[in-house]
Design a protein around this motif. Sequence first.
Motif, mmCIF file in Angstrom:
data_model
loop_
_atom_site.group_PDB
_atom_site.id
_atom_site.type_symbol
_atom_site.label_atom_id
_atom_site.label_comp_id
_atom_site.label_asym_id
_atom_site.label_seq_id
_atom_site.Cartn_x
_atom_site.Cartn_y
_atom_site.Cartn_z
ATOM 1 N N ARG A 35 0.825 -1.211 0.000
ATOM 2 C CA ARG A 35 0.000 0.000 0.000
ATOM 3 C C ARG A 35 0.859 1.260 0.000
ATOM 4 O O ARG A 35 0.543 2.252 -0.643
ATOM 5 C CB ARG A 35 -0.932 -0.019 1.223
ATOM 6 C CG ARG A 35 -1.689 1.272 1.491
ATOM 7 C CD ARG A 35 -2.709 1.559 0.388
ATOM 8 N NE ARG A 35 -3.387 2.813 0.597
ATOM 9 C CZ ARG A 35 -2.938 3.994 0.175
ATOM 10 N NH1 ARG A 35 -1.790 4.085 -0.472
ATOM 11 N NH2 ARG A 35 -3.628 5.092 0.381
ATOM 12 N N TYR A 36 1.953 1.230 0.751
ATOM 13 C CA TYR A 36 2.753 2.437 0.926
ATOM 14 C C TYR A 36 4.149 2.377 0.305
ATOM 15 O O TYR A 36 4.958 3.282 0.513
ATOM 16 C CB TYR A 36 2.887 2.766 2.417
ATOM 17 C CG TYR A 36 1.587 3.258 3.022
ATOM 18 C CD1 TYR A 36 1.027 4.460 2.613
ATOM 19 C CD2 TYR A 36 0.927 2.508 3.983
ATOM 20 C CE1 TYR A 36 -0.161 4.924 3.157
ATOM 21 C CE2 TYR A 36 -0.264 2.969 4.540
ATOM 22 C CZ TYR A 36 -0.797 4.174 4.126
ATOM 23 O OH TYR A 36 -1.976 4.616 4.664
ATOM 24 N N GLU A 138 3.551 8.738 1.215
ATOM 25 C CA GLU A 138 2.198 9.225 0.932
ATOM 26 C C GLU A 138 1.666 10.000 2.123
ATOM 27 O O GLU A 138 1.800 9.576 3.279
ATOM 28 C CB GLU A 138 1.267 8.062 0.609
ATOM 29 C CG GLU A 138 -0.123 8.538 0.220
ATOM 30 C CD GLU A 138 -1.045 7.413 -0.188
ATOM 31 O OE1 GLU A 138 -2.226 7.464 0.200
ATOM 32 O OE2 GLU A 138 -0.592 6.487 -0.897
ATOM 33 N N TYR A 165 -0.826 5.777 -7.625
ATOM 34 C CA TYR A 165 -1.245 4.592 -6.885
ATOM 35 C C TYR A 165 -2.602 4.125 -7.373
ATOM 36 O O TYR A 165 -3.581 4.865 -7.283
ATOM 37 C CB TYR A 165 -1.294 4.869 -5.373
ATOM 38 C CG TYR A 165 -1.829 3.694 -4.592
ATOM 39 C CD1 TYR A 165 -1.030 2.577 -4.354
ATOM 40 C CD2 TYR A 165 -3.129 3.690 -4.120
ATOM 41 C CE1 TYR A 165 -1.521 1.486 -3.660
ATOM 42 C CE2 TYR A 165 -3.628 2.603 -3.422
ATOM 43 C CZ TYR A 165 -2.823 1.501 -3.192
ATOM 44 O OH TYR A 165 -3.316 0.420 -2.509
ATOM 45 N N ASN A 166 -2.637 2.913 -7.909
ATOM 46 C CA ASN A 166 -3.901 2.265 -8.237
ATOM 47 C C ASN A 166 -4.807 3.146 -9.098
ATOM 48 O O ASN A 166 -5.986 3.312 -8.807
ATOM 49 C CB ASN A 166 -4.593 1.853 -6.933
ATOM 50 C CG ASN A 166 -5.591 0.729 -7.143
ATOM 51 O OD1 ASN A 166 -5.524 0.018 -8.148
ATOM 52 N ND2 ASN A 166 -6.520 0.584 -6.226
#
Length: 197
Positions: A35-36, A138, A165-166
Amino acid sequence: MEPVRLTTERLVLRPFTSADVLAVHAACQDPDIPRYTGVPSPYTPEDARVFVEEACPRDWAEDSTYTFGVFTRDGERLAGSMSLVRLAQLRAPERQAELGYWTAKEQRGRGYTVEAAHEVIRWAFEDLGVERLEWYAEAGNEASRGVALKAGFRMEGTLRSKIPYNGTRRDAWIGSLLPSDLGMPTRAPYLPFPERG
């Protein structure tokens, strides 16, 4: 550069080896790591093998990224990973790099990442001649920010739309650390902009 090994009171920082692939794979199953960070999701055993056996040795050899596995001295348990990134900028006149890290979920809250950061920072300033270290994450990643602050970084602000991101772009917090912040000498004098009160 030939990979180096660093030690602290509780930790060994060393290049990853093939024996670490399973531990790296297991650690990167924690959703907060992909995620990060730039870790792929889902993170497969092959991703771990390529990172450990191909990417890390190649990056050391090419002087592009110096990645350390962070292990406890007691039992050599994987605590995380720490890297100096963007090393092309180590050449004069830039002499700067970025500090990046992740921490294995079961090792969080013990101060290992801060301890490792202090040693990598010392090595970067004293041995590599780095004159500016940057950290960014982030916006909202309070855990990473907390480590950076405890390691001595000064927060400089928010970089808008810095991190893809995504399918979206996210803001990032950025901080820096200078040798002078730690009372260490630097090759080039620093002339800060005078603040007006």
